[in-house]
Design a protein around this motif. Structure first.
Motif, mmCIF file in Angstrom:
data_model
loop_
_atom_site.group_PDB
_atom_site.id
_atom_site.type_symbol
_atom_site.label_atom_id
_atom_site.label_comp_id
_atom_site.label_asym_id
_atom_site.label_seq_id
_atom_site.Cartn_x
_atom_site.Cartn_y
_atom_site.Cartn_z
ATOM 1 N N ASN A 1 0.822 -1.204 0.000
ATOM 2 C CA ASN A 1 0.000 0.000 0.000
ATOM 3 C C ASN A 1 0.852 1.249 0.000
ATOM 4 O O ASN A 1 0.593 2.208 0.735
ATOM 5 C CB ASN A 1 -0.917 0.033 1.236
ATOM 6 C CG ASN A 1 -2.172 -0.788 0.997
ATOM 7 O OD1 ASN A 1 -2.560 -1.004 -0.138
ATOM 8 N ND2 ASN A 1 -2.779 -1.243 2.065
ATOM 9 N N ALA A 2 1.913 1.215 -0.804
ATOM 10 C CA ALA A 2 2.781 2.368 -0.972
ATOM 11 C C ALA A 2 3.508 2.777 0.307
ATOM 12 O O ALA A 2 4.055 3.865 0.407
ATOM 13 C CB ALA A 2 2.014 3.555 -1.563
ATOM 14 N N ARG A 3 3.497 1.905 1.300
ATOM 15 C CA ARG A 3 4.427 2.132 2.410
ATOM 16 C C ARG A 3 5.802 1.630 1.974
ATOM 17 O O ARG A 3 5.934 0.975 0.944
ATOM 18 C CB ARG A 3 4.005 1.313 3.628
ATOM 19 C CG ARG A 3 2.858 1.914 4.391
ATOM 20 C CD ARG A 3 2.449 0.939 5.451
ATOM 21 N NE ARG A 3 1.931 1.649 6.590
ATOM 22 C CZ ARG A 3 2.690 2.184 7.535
ATOM 23 N NH1 ARG A 3 3.999 2.049 7.490
ATOM 24 N NH2 ARG A 3 2.140 2.836 8.525
ATOM 25 N N ARG B 1 8.511 2.491 11.655
ATOM 26 C CA ARG B 1 7.901 3.235 10.557
ATOM 27 C C ARG B 1 8.919 4.152 9.924
ATOM 28 O O ARG B 1 9.632 4.849 10.632
ATOM 29 C CB ARG B 1 6.769 4.123 11.111
ATOM 30 C CG ARG B 1 5.801 3.284 11.859
ATOM 31 C CD ARG B 1 4.413 3.806 11.790
ATOM 32 N NE ARG B 1 3.595 2.795 12.433
ATOM 33 C CZ ARG B 1 2.280 2.739 12.343
ATOM 34 N NH1 ARG B 1 1.644 3.623 11.616
ATOM 35 N NH2 ARG B 1 1.627 1.799 12.944
ATOM 36 N N GLY C 1 7.162 -4.794 15.963
ATOM 37 C CA GLY C 1 6.932 -3.525 15.278
ATOM 38 C C GLY C 1 5.463 -3.212 15.314
ATOM 39 O O GLY C 1 4.635 -4.109 15.478
ATOM 40 N N PRO C 2 5.148 -1.934 15.142
ATOM 41 C CA PRO C 2 3.736 -1.547 15.230
ATOM 42 C C PRO C 2 2.891 -2.177 14.122
ATOM 43 O O PRO C 2 3.426 -2.631 13.111
ATOM 44 C CB PRO C 2 3.780 -0.023 15.086
ATOM 45 C CG PRO C 2 5.103 0.287 14.498
ATOM 46 C CD PRO C 2 6.035 -0.787 14.915
ATOM 47 N N SER C 3 1.613 -2.181 14.343
ATOM 48 C CA SER C 3 0.672 -2.772 13.387
ATOM 49 C C SER C 3 0.805 -2.117 12.016
ATOM 50 O O SER C 3 0.854 -0.897 11.905
ATOM 51 C CB SER C 3 -0.757 -2.585 13.908
ATOM 52 O OG SER C 3 -1.682 -2.995 12.949
ATOM 53 N N GLY C 4 0.908 -2.926 11.013
ATOM 54 C CA GLY C 4 0.951 -2.408 9.654
ATOM 55 C C GLY C 4 2.326 -2.034 9.179
ATOM 56 O O GLY C 4 2.505 -1.499 8.088
ATOM 57 N N HIS D 1 3.296 -8.990 19.069
ATOM 58 C CA HIS D 1 3.149 -7.605 19.492
ATOM 59 C C HIS D 1 3.385 -7.480 20.994
ATOM 60 O O HIS D 1 3.241 -6.418 21.556
ATOM 61 C CB HIS D 1 1.774 -7.063 19.103
ATOM 62 C CG HIS D 1 0.658 -7.882 19.662
ATOM 63 N ND1 HIS D 1 0.155 -8.990 19.012
ATOM 64 C CD2 HIS D 1 -0.031 -7.773 20.808
ATOM 65 C CE1 HIS D 1 -0.802 -9.513 19.745
ATOM 66 N NE2 HIS D 1 -0.935 -8.797 20.843
#
Ligand SMILES: Nc1ncnc2c1ncn2[C@@H]1O[C@H](COP(=O)(O)OP(=O)(O)OP(=O)(O)O)[C@@H](O)[C@H]1O
Ligand SMILES: Nc1ncnc2c1ncn2[C@@H]1O[C@H](COP(=O)(O)OP(=O)(O)OP(=O)(O)O)[C@@H](O)[C@H]1O
Ligand code: MOO
Ligand SMILES: [Mg+2]
Ligand SMILES: [Mg+2]
Lengths: 226, 211, 221, 221, 211
Positions: free
Chosen positions: B12-14, B211, B31-34, B194
């Protein structure tokens, strides 16, 4: 020998009976009967289907075969008449053929290129000087003409005299004069390439023209050619 | 195992860039969600193709974007517990666990005793003959864990393996996984979680995605 | 006899098309090749043409003068025309598009996560098909079988062209119905139609029972 | 003209069977009634019978002396026989089983969790169908449409019986092909076959593009 | 709300008997894996039918085995966050969240400001236009939570709503849910969790299911 004999669909019952009779006396011949429209039989032979004997309901189909040497020993077997039929539930049609035809809204007939009876009907209409093309409903085969008339949606239809017997929902309302169309003839021929099969087929064709066979054909309403 | 990959479009373009050399047996991935934890595991498994980079495992090149090498997943000898489990819904719990036995092309030795032990520890005996569609969330979770552990792979990828279990079961599952890993030193493992405590129960080697 | 012939034709056409269409559909779904595009169009052909035309084409291909006919003639002068095998072949060609599309729909309905899971576990494409895809697509597969079988029962245009109507040899229920109608023999036609419907309903029933069996097995294990 | 007639017949038969079969299939899947069992058998009927027989039956039913025919005659002496509407009706009956089974397979492939979720959220069965089931079953639905449309293009047995072959009024590509082949006019037959294939391939292409559109929309939003 | 139900067959021959009168706004439901928490919520929602018993909610009989009353789920005015989420895979995150708006039969007022706030708090803005099939596990979890909270139901059923979220997101989600509940006092809620702290953050009313 086994011979594959393709015959016009309208002869199914008669020919089945005749072939059975024939095999009773000719034990060394097996006849495989196969039925289809005359046009379809022609198509099959031309496409190279292994057919030994043919019986068509029209001259043109047989001619197409003899011309290309796909059939030999062709000969006339039977005669038939063209008639017009109407639904039994409708009031009896009055008047001459011409009047009956002009009065009708829809006229059912076999597709002329495809169904010999349709072709003869076209000839008659031409010689009677009738321009009725927009009333025509073309059918796939004789049975469909009968169905169209039996359902009541075509007031009138062209079929052979013998076909008119198939359905009890129709009656013959008029005869089509024989001189208005070319003669309706059934032809037999030999298409076998194998010597033995040729001979066996010829023998069976000969049997069909013989006395015992004639009797059975007559019962079905056919007339003999000679 | 060495990893150096980058992926952008399929996230998704991350952006995900990740470089690491894994020498120890056990790694935790946090790592954080997503952020791309699942994506990273999928790239390692060969289910998603990274845009650039290179993955090698025990001298073998699994993936090399420049040389257009991409070993198909089935030859990588993996165990993968998916975040959404991906149990076979037409099979019973047992048949899911024993699915490996039905694969003839790449047989893996599954010894019955070992299997029995896993099933007992995860409290699955009573449900073995049930279709997995009739199991509760936690029961399904354990079936998936069991299916992954039983395969004795070269590389084991566990995506949130202990989520959705109550404390007692979670502890049992963690202990069991540790046991299995101790007995199969040839199996390298990456555990996504998590919860830091779930990871530290195994190792101090934490791979962090940010991120 | 027509009943036996019809069953032979419908069953073998169903099985053969199933075995042909399944791997093709599976393969084409997995990789999106341009070749697949052409193949799919080809497979639609027998569907948009009247069966009789399909039959005529086969007749020409496998007739004495056709390529296929000449090839087969090399083997003890074998010919497909006017045989039950010819009828089977004709029926296969006519029902293949239906089978193919139905199987394709069934295969497409399988969750791709499951295929991924099997792949990761080391399953070959064939194992994945057998162990994962087929069991999960079975409802759709069965509907494909039903459609194909029933259409095979009802088909007569193409097989009449190729195999003719030879009593005791290539007559089927459908062609017998056709000829009894031609001959005005409505009662035989009705009887034979009844037989065909019965066979169709039996197939439906069989599938229903099979489904129930599978569902029950799932639920009350 | 035959081309236009064929398109009218195939398209309207496809749409009408879709609109009829979809709610029926949806309803029957949701509740397992015994009535459904009977209906399914009835729906198989036109599949196991030769199209000509189906056509003959319709001809008798809607003919001047048939029940349906007499009923329709009450409305300005309307008659279906020998009209394009009659051809559409005949085609509908022939293709309905294919549409129904294909739709059923498509609907069955939708995850029941989603239907439950919609129900809990207060969706009516119809809303669930429109908002959840159809979008999730679209691959299968589209295949059903394709199959039905193409079979509708190729069908001629039943519609010839009901609508006859009236040039400029009820001639279709399929009947024209049939007649030109039987009449030995191979070049016209080939040309028309080409047209039919072209239409079929266009439909396939359309579906392909539609699919791609949907997939792209999903992926690159 | 009063509950008195028993179910046996549809629980793999386990036994579930449950009786309670719920007068408070918030209840937590706890119990070991496979005990029947999800089944209980499904019975309340009307998706599974109990064998015997009776459920009433605000004077209305929802279910009565003896009288063969069983109100269909759609008339019970529920919000349900499923353990396996049950997001609509053909829709974007936003369309999933706003699904209620497309239902004409039972419209629920969804005010845009409230929706915006939920989306912001759950960090979902960036993903709103993505199909949910392209979201990470945690992102999907939040979409499902958002979809349930937004519906302003009479009864809200949350099955493991905070599982799979990292600590920070979990805290945010808990606070948000608390906020929503505080603003809608008419909404009764049952929260299933395997973590006691998740429940106690809300309430001390714990319904415990035991084997
Ligand atoms: N199929 C896909 N196509 C496009 N983008 C995707 C796809 N799958 C995931 N993403 C995106 O890629 C990013 C990383 O997703 P990933 O599933 O790897 O996250 P994660 O770290 O596992 O998160 P979580 O802890 O929530 O599971 C997310 O922003 C997600 O929206
Ligand atoms: N559809 C079903 N048919 C039969 N049995 C079922 C079905 N669904 C669940 N069960 C069984 O019922 C029991 C209770 O399941 P339930 O899903 O309610 O558990 P749970 O308390 O939610 O557990 P978890 O915390 O693991 O989600 C389990 O033993 C499960 O195997
Ligand atoms: O369309 Mo057909 O040739 O009547 O089966
Ligand atoms: Mg993840
Ligand atoms: Mg649960």
């Amino acid at each position: 020998v086994t011979i594959h004999y393709s015959a016009a669909a309208s002869l199914k019952d008669t020919l089945t009976e005749l072939a059975q009779n024939y095999q009773k006396t000719h034990h060394n011949t097996d006849i495989e009967l196969d039925f289809a429209g005359s046009g379809q039989i022609k198509q099959k032979v031309l496409s190279g289907a292994p057919i030994d004997g043919v019986l068509t309901a029209s001259k043109t189909d047989m001619q197409a075969l003899t011309k290309t040497d796909k059939a030999t020993h062709s000969q006339i077997l039977l005669k038939n008449d063209l008639v017009v039929i109407q639904n039994k539930q409708a009031p009896q049609l009055k008047g001459t053929l011409k009047q009956q035809l002009t009065a009708a809204n829809k006229i059912a007939l076999g597709e002329p290129k495809l169904v010999p009876a349709g072709n003869y009907a076209m000839e008659s209409l031409a010689s009677l000087n009738l321009q009725l093309k927009d009333k025509f409903v073309y059918a796939n085969d004789v049975r469909q003409v009968l169905a169209f008339v039996a359902s009541g949606n075509a007031e009138i239809g062209f079929v052979y005299r013998t076909d008119a017997k198939i359905s009890d929902k129709v009656r013959i309302s008029a005869k089509v004069p024989a001189k208005t169309h070319s003669p309706i003839r059934y032809y037999v021929g030999v298409s076998a390439t194998d010597k033995a099969k040729q001979q066996a087929t010829q023998q069976f064709n000969h049997y069909l023209t013989g006395k015992p066979a004639q009797k059975i054909f007559k019962q079905a309403g056919f007339k003999m050619a000679n | 195992m060495t990893l150096a990959i980058a992926i952008h479009k399929q996230m998704n373009a991350r952006q995900l860039n990740f470089t690491a050399t894994l020498t120890e047996q056990i790694y935790g991935l946090m790592g954080p969600s997503g952020v791309g934890k699942t994506t990273l595991l999928r790239i390692i498994a060969g289910l998603t193709t990274a845009e650039t980079g290179r993955i090698t495992c025990q001298e073998q090149v699994w993936f090399d974007a420049a040389q257009k090498i991409n070993l198909p997943p089935k030859t990588r000898r993996l165990g993968f517990m998916f975040q959404d489990l991906a149990l076979f819904p037409h099979l019973t719990a047992q048949a899911n666990i024993e699915f490996y036995r039905r694969l003839k092309a790449q047989p893996r030795q599954v010894d019955t005793e070992f299997e029995q032990q896993l099933i007992t520890e995860l409290e699955l005996e009573a449900y073995l003959t049930r279709p997995v569609t009739q199991l509760s969330g936690g029961q399904r979770q354990r079936v998936a864990l069991c299916r992954a552990l039983i395969s004795r792979p070269q590389l084991l990828l566990l995506d949130e393996p202990f989520t959705g279990l109550d404390d007692q079961l979670r502890q049992r599952a963690i202990d069991l996984t540790k046991n299995v890993l101790a007995k199969t030193p040839g199996t390298q493992v990456i555990i996504v979680s998590h919860r830091r405590d779930e990871i530290t129960a195994f190792t101090d080697n934490i791979l962090a995605l940010e991120r | 006899m027509p009943i036996i012939h019809s069953l032979i034709i419908a069953i073998s056409a169903t099985l053969i098309t199933f075995l042909v269409a399944l791997p093709v559909a599976y393969f084409l779904i997995r990789r999106h090749t341009h070749f697949g595009w052409v193949l799919e169009s080809l497979l639609l052909l027998p569907l948009v043409l009247p069966p009789t035309v399909v039959g005529l084409f086969l007749l020409q291909l496998f007739g004495k003068f056709g390529f296929g006919g000449r090839f087969l003639a090399l083997f003890h002068n074998y010919s497909l025309i006017f045989t039950l095998s010819g009828a089977v072949l004709a029926t296969i060609i006519v029902v293949l598009p239906i089978m193919y599309q139905a199987l394709k729909a069934a295969l497409l309905s399988v969750d791709s996560n499951l295929i991924e899971a099997a792949t990761v576990m080391g399953a070959t494409p064939f194992e994945t098909l057998r162990l994962v895809v087929i069991p999960n697509a079975y409802q759709g597969l069965i509907i494909g079988l039903l459609l194909t079988f029933c259409r095979g029962l009802g088909e007569f245009g193409a097989s009449l062209m190729v195999a003719g109507y030879i009593e005791g040899k290539t007559d089927t229920i459908a062609t017998s119905i056709y000829f009894s109608i031609q001959g005005g023999d409505t009662s035989t036609a009705l009887l034979l139609s009844g037989v065909n419907i019965l066979i169709g309903v039996c197939a439906l029933l069989l599938i229903h029972l099979l489904n129930q069996q599978i569902e029950r097995k799932k639920q009350q294990l």
